[in-house]
Scaffold this active site. Structure first.
Site, short mmCIF file in Angstrom:
data_model
loop_
_atom_site.label_atom_id
_atom_site.label_comp_id
_atom_site.label_asym_id
_atom_site.label_seq_id
_atom_site.Cartn_x
_atom_site.Cartn_y
_atom_site.Cartn_z
CB CYS A 273 -10.27 28.97 -3.67
SG CYS A 273 -8.83 29.65 -4.27
CB CYS B 14 -4.29 26.09 1.02
SG CYS B 14 -4.26 27.84 0.51
CB CYS C 125 -6.94 23.66 -2.13
SG CYS C 125 -7.04 24.19 -3.53
CB CYS D 271 -1.97 26.52 -5.76
SG CYS D 271 -3.03 28.50 -5.58
CD GLU E 264 -26.30 30.28 -14.17
OE1 GLU E 264 -25.90 31.09 -13.23
OE2 GLU E 264 -25.82 28.81 -13.41
#
Length: 292
Positions: A194, A201, A204, A210, A39
């Protein structure tokens, strides 16, 4: 919001990239420390660049205690060209704090994680969720973009705020495992589908619900702060000085030999001064080196 959660869960479980920190063998070997290191490295750095650095880092320092015993110079040198080298110092300090306060075990409690150097809202929750399976909202840039478009109908998210965590919390499934998968899935969706500039799209899982897509993908503006151009910046000068010091280590470099041909001498001097102030370099008389 099941119409949003379930498609993301199904998509993530079928399409998630095979990344080291998602593998059970990685968790068995490095536990929460491996997640914490990943991270730190992933902040503002692409996955493809992080993976080889992460493997070398954990091979050298597989536990917080191992890293706590390292010198600052070794840590900065090992960070190499990952960028934003202050992250290396914060990670080193966090390792020392984990070793001293928690017996060498990365804590799972959010407040204990937040008390470590260099750890904020995102990293603390990412470790608690992805290393320990706790149920918390985890929100990064990719997640905020997915939520902005799918839920709020905006092309780009607003600047980060506590409101992001509140919205994500309201969407989390009850199951700890599903909540962790949804956190990861929303981030993954923003990273590979995205995307900021060219969202796919048609691929997706949220295309049917959406809000932004159903409105015709309007340009609603972008209020996020722009990152300064790297070329010609103070950050570029800092990186050049650090690269010189890493290549010379453990030797010192005479100050008059530090980027003598840099086009802006004042910028070079600012870079040197800022590296010293940040603890990333040390001046000793007429020379400069990595910190001891």
């Amino acid at each position: 919001m099941e119409e949003l959660v379930q498609p993301v869960l199904r998509w993530y479980r079928a399409e998630a990239r095979d990344l080291p920190w998602r593998r059970s063998a990685f968790h068995d070997e490095f536990r929460a420390w491996g997640v914490l290191v990943s991270e730190f490295m992933l902040q503002q750095t692409p996955v493809a660049r992080v993976i080889p650095h992460l493997e070398r880092w954990l091979a050298r320092w597989p536990t917080p205690s191992a890293m706590a015993a390292a010198s600052t110079a070794d840590v900065v040198r090992q960070w190499a060209n990952l960028g934003y080298p202050r992250r290396a110092l914060w990670l080193h300090r966090a390792a020392i704090e984990i070793d001293e306060r928690h017996g060498g075990i990365v804590p799972r409690d959010i407040d204990a994680l937040l008390a470590l150097s260099g750890i904020g809202d995102y990293t603390s929750r990412a470790v608690a969720v992805f290393a320990y399976g706790e149920r918390h909202p985890v929100v990064d840039t990719n997640t905020r973009r997915v939520l902005a478009r799918a839920v709020e109908g905006r092309a780009q998210p607003s600047p980060p705020s506590r409101r992001d965590l509140t919205l994500m919390e309201s969407l989390l499934p009850e199951s700890d495992a599903d909540a962790a998968a949804f956190n990861a899935g929303a981030m993954e969706l923003g990273a590979v589908v995205c995307t900021a500039r060219a969202p796919r799209c048609e691929a997706c899982p949220l295309a049917g619900t959406c809000v932004w897509l159903s409105a015709g993908r309007p340009d609603t503006g972008d209020t996020r702060r722009r990152q300064a151009t790297f070329e010609g910046s103070d950050r570029q000068a800092r990186g050049a000085v650090l690269r010189l010091l890493r290549d010379a280590a453990p030797a010192h470099v005479p100050l008059d030999a530090v980027l003598p041909d840099w086009p802006d001498a004042r910028q070079r001097d600012r870079a040197i001064d800022s590296l010293i102030a940040d603890g990333l370099a040390e001046a000793d008389g007429e020379s400069l080196s990595l910190p001891r």
